[in-house]
Enzyme design. Structure first.
Site, PDB file in Angstrom:
ATOM      1  N   GLY A  29     -17.403  25.530  60.191  1.00  0.00           N
ATOM      2  CA  GLY A  29     -16.608  25.102  61.349  1.00  0.00           C
ATOM      3  C   GLY A  29     -16.094  26.290  62.141  1.00  0.00           C
ATOM      4  O   GLY A  29     -16.315  27.450  61.778  1.00  0.00           O
ATOM      5  N   ASP A  81     -11.817  26.912  53.715  1.00  0.00           N
ATOM      6  CA  ASP A  81     -12.461  26.011  54.677  1.00  0.00           C
ATOM      7  C   ASP A  81     -11.409  25.363  55.579  1.00  0.00           C
ATOM      8  O   ASP A  81     -10.227  25.268  55.216  1.00  0.00           O
ATOM      9  CB  ASP A  81     -13.235  24.924  53.913  1.00  0.00           C
ATOM     10  CG  ASP A  81     -14.277  24.228  54.794  1.00  0.00           C
ATOM     11  OD1 ASP A  81     -14.378  24.557  55.990  1.00  0.00           O
ATOM     12  OD2 ASP A  81     -14.987  23.349  54.259  1.00  0.00           O
ATOM     13  N   ALA A  83     -10.311  21.914  58.165  1.00  0.00           N
ATOM     14  CA  ALA A  83     -10.241  20.457  57.964  1.00  0.00           C
ATOM     15  C   ALA A  83     -10.062  19.813  59.341  1.00  0.00           C
ATOM     16  O   ALA A  83      -9.631  20.463  60.298  1.00  0.00           O
ATOM     17  CB  ALA A  83      -9.073  20.091  57.057  1.00  0.00           C
ATOM     18  N   LYS A  94     -12.548  15.713  56.231  1.00  0.00           N
ATOM     19  CA  LYS A  94     -13.448  16.799  56.582  1.00  0.00           C
ATOM     20  C   LYS A  94     -14.811  16.215  56.946  1.00  0.00           C
ATOM     21  O   LYS A  94     -15.081  15.075  56.650  1.00  0.00           O
ATOM     22  CB  LYS A  94     -13.599  17.763  55.395  1.00  0.00           C
ATOM     23  CG  LYS A  94     -12.323  18.562  55.137  1.00  0.00           C
ATOM     24  CD  LYS A  94     -12.491  19.598  54.032  1.00  0.00           C
ATOM     25  CE  LYS A  94     -13.727  20.409  54.148  1.00  0.00           C
ATOM     26  NZ  LYS A  94     -13.886  21.091  55.443  1.00  0.00           N
ATOM     27  N   GLY A  95     -15.643  17.059  57.570  1.00  0.00           N
ATOM     28  CA  GLY A  95     -16.995  16.604  57.882  1.00  0.00           C
ATOM     29  C   GLY A  95     -17.263  16.492  59.364  1.00  0.00           C
ATOM     30  O   GLY A  95     -18.347  16.055  59.767  1.00  0.00           O
ATOM     31  N   GLY A  97     -18.054  18.744  61.109  1.00  0.00           N
ATOM     32  CA  GLY A  97     -19.241  19.588  61.311  1.00  0.00           C
ATOM     33  C   GLY A  97     -20.421  19.142  60.465  1.00  0.00           C
ATOM     34  O   GLY A  97     -21.411  19.870  60.348  1.00  0.00           O
ATOM     35  N   GLU A 103     -19.628  21.076  51.146  1.00  0.00           N
ATOM     36  CA  GLU A 103     -18.221  21.521  51.099  1.00  0.00           C
ATOM     37  C   GLU A 103     -17.523  20.947  49.863  1.00  0.00           C
ATOM     38  O   GLU A 103     -16.795  21.645  49.158  1.00  0.00           O
ATOM     39  CB  GLU A 103     -17.496  21.075  52.367  1.00  0.00           C
ATOM     40  CG  GLU A 103     -17.969  21.807  53.616  1.00  0.00           C
ATOM     41  CD  GLU A 103     -17.382  21.283  54.914  1.00  0.00           C
ATOM     42  OE1 GLU A 103     -17.495  21.978  55.920  1.00  0.00           O
ATOM     43  OE2 GLU A 103     -16.816  20.175  54.924  1.00  0.00           O
ATOM     44  N   LYS A 121      -3.789  19.837  63.246  1.00  0.00           N
ATOM     45  CA  LYS A 121      -4.521  19.093  62.210  1.00  0.00           C
ATOM     46  C   LYS A 121      -3.584  18.430  61.198  1.00  0.00           C
ATOM     47  O   LYS A 121      -4.036  17.652  60.348  1.00  0.00           O
ATOM     48  CB  LYS A 121      -5.471  20.032  61.456  1.00  0.00           C
ATOM     49  CG  LYS A 121      -6.409  20.878  62.329  1.00  0.00           C
ATOM     50  CD  LYS A 121      -7.536  20.051  62.870  1.00  0.00           C
ATOM     51  CE  LYS A 121      -8.577  20.850  63.619  1.00  0.00           C
ATOM     52  NZ  LYS A 121      -9.408  21.698  62.801  1.00  0.00           N
TER      53      LYS A 121
HETATM   54  C1  5RP Z   1     -17.091  20.778  58.720  1.00  0.00           C
HETATM   55  C2  5RP Z   1     -15.629  20.611  58.457  1.00  0.00           C
HETATM   56  C3  5RP Z   1     -14.699  21.483  59.213  1.00  0.00           C
HETATM   57  O1  5RP Z   1     -13.908  22.182  58.315  1.00  0.00           O
HETATM   58  C4  5RP Z   1     -13.835  20.641  60.099  1.00  0.00           C
HETATM   59  O2  5RP Z   1     -14.664  19.850  60.926  1.00  0.00           O
HETATM   60  C5  5RP Z   1     -12.902  21.480  60.951  1.00  0.00           C
HETATM   61  O3  5RP Z   1     -13.655  22.204  61.872  1.00  0.00           O
HETATM   62  P1  5RP Z   1     -13.026  23.206  62.914  1.00  0.00           P
HETATM   63  O4  5RP Z   1     -12.488  24.375  62.146  1.00  0.00           O
HETATM   64  O5  5RP Z   1     -14.184  23.588  63.801  1.00  0.00           O
HETATM   65  O6  5RP Z   1     -11.943  22.494  63.689  1.00  0.00           O
HETATM   66  O7  5RP Z   1     -15.206  19.819  57.662  1.00  0.00           O
HETATM   67  O8  5RP Z   1     -17.853  19.819  58.051  1.00  0.00           O
END
Ligand code: 5RP
Length: 218
Positions: A29, A81, A83, A94-95, A97, A103, A121
Site C-alpha cells: 500500500g 503494514d 490498514a 485490510k485489502g 490493495g 498479508e 483510518k
Molecule cells: C493492502 C492493504 C493496505 O494496507 C491498505 O489498503 C491501506 O493502504 P494505504 O496505505 O495505501 O492507505 O491492506 O491490501
C-alpha cells in the site's frame, strides 16, 4: 499536512522498530511504500524482508533490499503494514490493495504486527470502508449470495486479479459489531480464500500519525 505527508511520517516512524540483523515482514500500500523507502536507508543493517505482494516486491528489489521466501524463513521479528480501518481494539479492515491473503499469512508468522496509519483510518466501529474478500473465481456468485444473506451488499472489484489468481468482492454495509464472529462467518463460506477482517489476530501495536505527531497504541 496532507494525508500523503502523514503517511510518509508514519512510514518512516516505523523504522525505529526494525532490529539489526533481522528479517522484516513488509505489507502493501501507499503507507507501506514509505516504510519501504525507510528500510532502504538501513538495508545493510538488516538481513532482508519477506514481502506480501508483487507490487511491494518490485519496490523492494528496486532499492536493493534482499527478498526472502516465507517458506525459507524460520521466524519474522516484525510485520509492518497499513490498514484501511483500525479500531481501538487493534482490529482492522485490510485489502484495499487486494493483498490481504499474503498479508494475513505473514502477519500470522511475525512475532509483532505493527500497523502504520494516518488518523483518518481510526474508527469506532469497523465497516464504513467496504470489506474486501478474496474469492476463488468460480465461487463469485455463490459467495455474493451468502454475503447478501449476512446483510451486506457485495460488489465485484472489476479488473482486479490478486497475486494468487483470484478475484476480490467488496462487501458494503455489512454490520461488523462482533468483528471476530464476522471474520469467522465469512471465512467459513466455501470459495472464500481470505476475508480482509484482521480481528482474531489484530495488530500488536499501531502508529497513528496526525497533525499532533505520531501516537503509539499497544
Ligand atoms: C493492502 C492493504 C493496505 O494496507 C491498505 O489498503 C491501506 O493502504 P494505504 O496505505 O495505501 O492507505 O491492506 O491490501
Amino acid at each position: 499536512m496532507t494525508q500523503d505527508e502523514l503517511k510518509k511520517t508514519v512510514g518512516w516512524a516505523a523504522l525505529k522498530y526494525v532490529r539489526y540483523g533481522t528479517i522484516v515482514g513488509v505489507g502493501t500500500g501507499t503507507t507501506t511504500a514509505y516504510f519501504i523507502d525507510a528500510l532502504g536507508s538501513v538495508k545493510h543493517q538488516i538481513k532482508g524482508v519477506v514481502s506480501s505482494s508483487e507490487a511491494s516486491s518490485a519496490k523492494l528489489k528496486s532499492l536493493g533490499i534482499p527478498l526472502f521466501e516465507l517458506n525459507d524463513v524460520d521466524s519474522l521479528d516484525i510485520y509492518v503494514d497499513g490498514a484501511d480501518e483500525i479500531n481501538g481494539r487493534m482490529q482492522m479492515i485490510k485489502g484495499g490493495g487486494a493483498a490481504l491473503t499474503r498479508e494475513k499469512i505473514i502477519a500470522a508468522v511475525a512475532r509483532k504486527f505493527i500497523c502504520i496509519v494516518d488518523a483518518s483510518k481510526l474508527v469506532d466501529v469497523l465497516g464504513t470502508f467496504p470489506l474486501p474478500i478474496e474469492v476463488i473465481p468460480m465461487a463469485r456468485a455463490w459467495v455474493a449470495s451468502e454475503l447478501i444473506r449476512l446483510g451486506g451488499m457485495p460488489v465485484y472489484r472489476q479488473g482486479v486479479t490478486t497475486d494468487n489468481g483470484n478475484i476480490i468482492i467488496d462487501a458494503y454495509n455489512l454490520p461488523i459489531l462482533d468483528a471476530v464472529a464476522v471474520e469467522e462467518q465469512i471465512n467459513n463460506i466455501p470459495g472464500v480464500v481470505t476475508v480482509g477482517l484482521f480481528a482474531r489476530h489484530g495488530a500488536d501495536m499501531a502508529l497513528i500519525s496526525s497533525e499532533q505527531g505520531v501516537k503509539i497504541i499497544s
